[in-house]
Enzyme design. Structure first.
Site, mmCIF file in Angstrom:
data_model
loop_
_atom_site.group_PDB
_atom_site.id
_atom_site.type_symbol
_atom_site.label_atom_id
_atom_site.label_comp_id
_atom_site.label_asym_id
_atom_site.label_seq_id
_atom_site.Cartn_x
_atom_site.Cartn_y
_atom_site.Cartn_z
ATOM 1 N N ASN A 52 46.613 26.901 -34.177
ATOM 2 C CA ASN A 52 45.853 26.871 -33.367
ATOM 3 C C ASN A 52 46.785 26.201 -31.990
ATOM 4 O O ASN A 52 46.896 25.985 -30.924
ATOM 5 C CB ASN A 52 44.803 26.165 -32.992
ATOM 6 C CG ASN A 52 44.331 24.768 -33.615
ATOM 7 O OD1 ASN A 52 45.851 24.647 -33.435
ATOM 8 N ND2 ASN A 52 43.274 24.127 -33.896
ATOM 9 N N HIS A 85 48.067 22.973 -32.631
ATOM 10 C CA HIS A 85 48.471 21.429 -32.773
ATOM 11 C C HIS A 85 49.732 21.083 -33.500
ATOM 12 O O HIS A 85 49.990 21.768 -34.126
ATOM 13 C CB HIS A 85 46.716 21.035 -33.079
ATOM 14 C CG HIS A 85 46.669 20.949 -34.676
ATOM 15 N ND1 HIS A 85 45.462 20.885 -35.187
ATOM 16 C CD2 HIS A 85 47.524 20.776 -35.571
ATOM 17 C CE1 HIS A 85 45.442 20.751 -36.597
ATOM 18 N NE2 HIS A 85 47.228 20.698 -36.984
ATOM 19 N N GLU A 142 45.080 18.445 -30.240
ATOM 20 C CA GLU A 142 44.304 19.844 -29.971
ATOM 21 C C GLU A 142 45.037 20.934 -28.842
ATOM 22 O O GLU A 142 44.939 19.979 -27.844
ATOM 23 C CB GLU A 142 42.509 20.135 -30.731
ATOM 24 C CG GLU A 142 42.526 19.034 -31.826
ATOM 25 C CD GLU A 142 42.563 20.193 -33.229
ATOM 26 O OE1 GLU A 142 43.554 21.542 -33.172
ATOM 27 O OE2 GLU A 142 41.896 20.148 -33.973
HETATM 28 C C1 GLP Z 1 47.011 19.412 -40.418
HETATM 29 C C2 GLP Z 1 47.999 17.720 -40.097
HETATM 30 C C3 GLP Z 1 48.537 18.579 -39.172
HETATM 31 C C4 GLP Z 1 49.536 19.689 -39.982
HETATM 32 C C5 GLP Z 1 48.738 20.524 -39.804
HETATM 33 C C6 GLP Z 1 49.345 22.223 -40.288
HETATM 34 O O1 GLP Z 1 46.205 19.564 -39.442
HETATM 35 N N1 GLP Z 1 47.131 16.808 -38.963
HETATM 36 O O2 GLP Z 1 49.996 17.290 -38.171
HETATM 37 O O3 GLP Z 1 50.820 19.400 -39.205
HETATM 38 O O4 GLP Z 1 47.581 20.057 -40.583
HETATM 39 O O5 GLP Z 1 48.975 21.959 -41.947
HETATM 40 P P1 GLP Z 1 49.977 22.951 -43.005
HETATM 41 O O6 GLP Z 1 51.350 22.550 -42.771
HETATM 42 O O7 GLP Z 1 48.972 22.500 -44.051
HETATM 43 O O8 GLP Z 1 49.468 24.325 -42.444
#
Ligand code: GLP
Length: 253
Positions: free
Chosen positions: A149, A151, A156
């Protein structure tokens, strides 16, 4: 915002690890901002591999993690503290006193938010984290993952770009995306995250996106103008940002 296109997750990991290690070689007392999630796991694996082959010393480095869940102890296997130990800290010569991860369960925390004493304890922890960051002379290099999304950290959609380290409520989509780290239990509903303004103070930033699940948010980042509906778009205002995307994540560009 500069873009680097690489073939796959492996190449992304190698590239990001090289950047981290060369920054560390240039400035051993580097202040690093570090992410969690699946995307940086390969980077950390490479860093550990190189550190054992060549002499790259974390001893003078200082690290600040972007975020941590609220209401679980740091020893919980789903905590970002556990993640960092597993994926990096237990394998390199970093001084534990120079590792900073927000404490989502400070000693005064007996109940979960919205209990008022819990909120006060957590707010104190957020203020302490910001102070530690300022005390370290602010971030030199920060690596970021990207939520589907948009973030960054746990900022968020709708987050004020002037935000600093604080308690946030996680969206249902984010909690679902992280459910695999909490088998048989609920994903925490809150987290402590560095704010967008905090992240933007980093002298340089590397955003990593890998895999087809990130294709649509990467398209948004490349094509949409800056807006709080896409937290990562705050990075457009920063002078030294590199976005590394693999071919699956850039498929819709
Ligand atoms: C979590 C973390 C973020 C990270 C996101 C994406 O929400 N808080 O900092 O960027 O996951 O994760 P992934 O790399 O597993 O897609």
């Amino acid at each position: 915002m500069n873009w680097m296109h690489v073939g796959d997750a492996e190449e992304l990991s190698i590239t990001a690890a090289r950047m981290l290690l060369s920054a560390l070689a240039t400035k051993p007392a580097l202040v690093l901002g570090l992410p969690t999630g699946r995307t940086p796991e390969g980077m950390y694996r490479r860093v550990i591999g190189e550190c054992s082959r060549q002499y790259y010393c974390f001893a003078e480095a200082t690290t600040f993690n972007l975020d941590e869940y609220v209401g679980i102890p740091s020893s919980h296997p789903g905590s970002y503290c556990s993640y960092m130990k597993r994926n990096l800290f237990s394998h390199v010569d970093i001084d534990p006193d120079r590792i900073h991860i927000p404490n989502g369960m400070p000693p005064a925390l007996t109940m979960r938010p919205p209990d008022i004493s819990a909120v006060v304890a957590l707010e104190r922890e957020c203020a302490r984290y910001e102070e530690d960051l300022q005390g370290a002379g602010s971030l030199d290099l920060t690596f970021l993952g990207l939520g589907t999304n948009g973030h960054i950290g746990f900022n968020e959609p709708g987050t004020d770009f002037a935000s600093r380290t604080r308690i946030v409520r996680l969206t249902e989509a984010t909690r679902r995306a992280n459910a695999e780290h909490f088998p048989g239990e609920e994903v925490p509903g809150h987290a402590i995250t560095m704010g967008i303004a905090t992240i933007l103070e980093s002298r340089s930033i590397v955003l990593m996106a890998s895999g087809s699940k990130k294709a649509s948010v990467i398209r948004r980042l490349a094509t949409e103008s800056t807006s709080d509906s896409l937290p990562a778009s705050a990075l457009h205002a920063h002078k030294n940002v590199l976005v590394i995307v693999d071919s699956a994540a850039s498929a819709l560009l």
